[in-house]
Write a protein that holds these residues in place. Sequence first.
Motif, PDB file in Angstrom:
ATOM      1  N   LEU A 168       0.829  -1.204   0.000  1.00 54.58           N
ATOM      2  CA  LEU A 168       0.000   0.000   0.000  1.00 54.58           C
ATOM      3  C   LEU A 168       0.865   1.257   0.000  1.00 54.58           C
ATOM      4  N   PHE A 169       1.985   1.211   0.715  1.00 57.02           N
ATOM      5  CA  PHE A 169       2.887   2.356   0.726  1.00 57.02           C
ATOM      6  C   PHE A 169       3.474   2.577  -0.668  1.00 57.02           C
ATOM      7  N   VAL A 170       3.909   1.505  -1.309  1.00 54.93           N
ATOM      8  CA  VAL A 170       4.428   1.619  -2.669  1.00 54.93           C
ATOM      9  C   VAL A 170       3.353   2.136  -3.613  1.00 54.93           C
ATOM     10  N   LEU A 171       2.128   1.647  -3.437  1.00 57.71           N
ATOM     11  CA  LEU A 171       1.007   2.109  -4.255  1.00 57.71           C
ATOM     12  C   LEU A 171       0.800   3.612  -4.093  1.00 57.71           C
ATOM     13  N   GLY A 172       0.845   4.097  -2.844  1.00 57.81           N
ATOM     14  CA  GLY A 172       0.687   5.525  -2.615  1.00 57.81           C
ATOM     15  C   GLY A 172       1.794   6.333  -3.261  1.00 57.81           C
ATOM     16  N   LEU A 173       3.025   5.806  -3.208  1.00 58.20           N
ATOM     17  CA  LEU A 173       4.143   6.501  -3.857  1.00 58.20           C
ATOM     18  C   LEU A 173       3.946   6.570  -5.365  1.00 58.20           C
ATOM     19  N   LEU A 174       3.429   5.503  -5.950  1.00 62.09           N
ATOM     20  CA  LEU A 174       3.195   5.499  -7.392  1.00 62.09           C
ATOM     21  C   LEU A 174       2.143   6.536  -7.779  1.00 62.09           C
ATOM     22  N   CYS A 175       1.161   6.733  -6.911  1.00 59.34           N
ATOM     23  CA  CYS A 175       0.147   7.741  -7.194  1.00 59.34           C
ATOM     24  C   CYS A 175       0.748   9.142  -7.207  1.00 59.34           C
ATOM     25  N   LEU A 176       1.780   9.368  -6.396  1.00 59.15           N
ATOM     26  CA  LEU A 176       2.408  10.686  -6.328  1.00 59.15           C
ATOM     27  C   LEU A 176       3.434  10.908  -7.433  1.00 59.15           C
ATOM     28  N   ALA A 177       4.055   9.825  -7.918  1.00 60.49           N
ATOM     29  CA  ALA A 177       5.084   9.948  -8.959  1.00 60.49           C
ATOM     30  C   ALA A 177       4.400  10.145 -10.313  1.00 60.49           C
ATOM     31  N   GLN A 178       4.458  11.360 -10.837  1.00 60.24           N
ATOM     32  CA  GLN A 178       3.669  11.702 -12.023  1.00 60.24           C
ATOM     33  C   GLN A 178       4.425  11.532 -13.333  1.00 60.24           C
ATOM     34  N   THR A 179       5.722  11.274 -13.277  1.00 62.93           N
ATOM     35  CA  THR A 179       6.498  11.038 -14.495  1.00 62.93           C
ATOM     36  C   THR A 179       7.321   9.766 -14.311  1.00 62.93           C
ATOM     37  N   ARG A 180       7.783   9.216 -15.411  1.00 63.94           N
ATOM     38  CA  ARG A 180       8.601   8.008 -15.335  1.00 63.94           C
ATOM     39  C   ARG A 180       9.900   8.262 -14.579  1.00 63.94           C
TER      40      ARG A 180
END
Length: 338
Positions: A168-180
Amino acid sequence: MKRVRPGWLLALVVAAALCLIRPAAAVAHETRPAVLELRETAPERYDVLWRTPLFEGQRLPFALRFPEDVRQVTPPLLIQWPDWHLESWRVAVPGGLVGKTLYVAGHDATTAGVVVRLFNRDGTEWSAVVTPNHDRLVLGGQTAAGADLADAVQLGVRHILYGPDHLLFVLGLLCLAQTRLMLVKTVTAFTLAHSLTLAAATLGLVVVPVEPVNAVVGLSILFLGPEIVRMRRGQTSLAIRRPYLAAFTFGLLHGLGFAGGLTGLGLSRDALVTMLVGFNLGVEIGQLAFVGVLLAVSASVARLAVGWPHWLGYAPAYLVGSAGAYFTIARTAVLLGV
């Protein structure tokens, strides 16, 4: 209706699936293996030390079965620590334990397995891991530096894949990372941070109680929920502009949580290094596999070009935040003994 980025719908589906994982696994946070030590003290005599992890004061349901010719010669001594249940007794084994088959019951999808260590009178040691995929182990007598590297890798993979808080933490980080590029920086920062503290805690350079770490890991997930909402509303913050900083900071705490799967095993220095390398490699494999699945499914959903209600884009944030709140409250209750 306004369209929502497919990635948000994907995050919603994954977060919902993770939240459906049984609460026991979620609150326990780290999946620790049980430990069985067999120490030869005299010809055909062995001292047995059996350590099983505790969850909310209850033993995990591991059970041992020795060969029929193994005879218990002393009553078990029972000791309960905050994190472990210990039993110690002595057995008589005609012909010794080398070559005998040990049976382990009580495995399920969320248990890490059993680390078995055999100490012979001639000074040699042997160790291996009984994984949830197997229920038996043939005890050997040859010298071994530690558990097989492949077993350690498997423990690490299972630890991350059955640890919904980390995912879930990784998922939240992916939501914040807007570019590759930002995604690469963020994942790299998280990997570097938890690798550092995992090594430090496992090797005994840092000693932190498990319960506070578990509670703060839950808090790190809760932190990401409002940040995702802010980003959806067009607002900004340090975590939104530079999610890799949040990934590194909280990754240090997650590494301490990962270490819970290795600390307390009583392995020798060489065996611990072998286990640490394999375990950390397994954690990385599991984490990258999770990220890869997210990106692949996100790309597939994007091709569908389906329109979704605008409000649905906030669902992942509320699911991540709600799960983080649940973990924080439940683990704080465990910490306070409530």
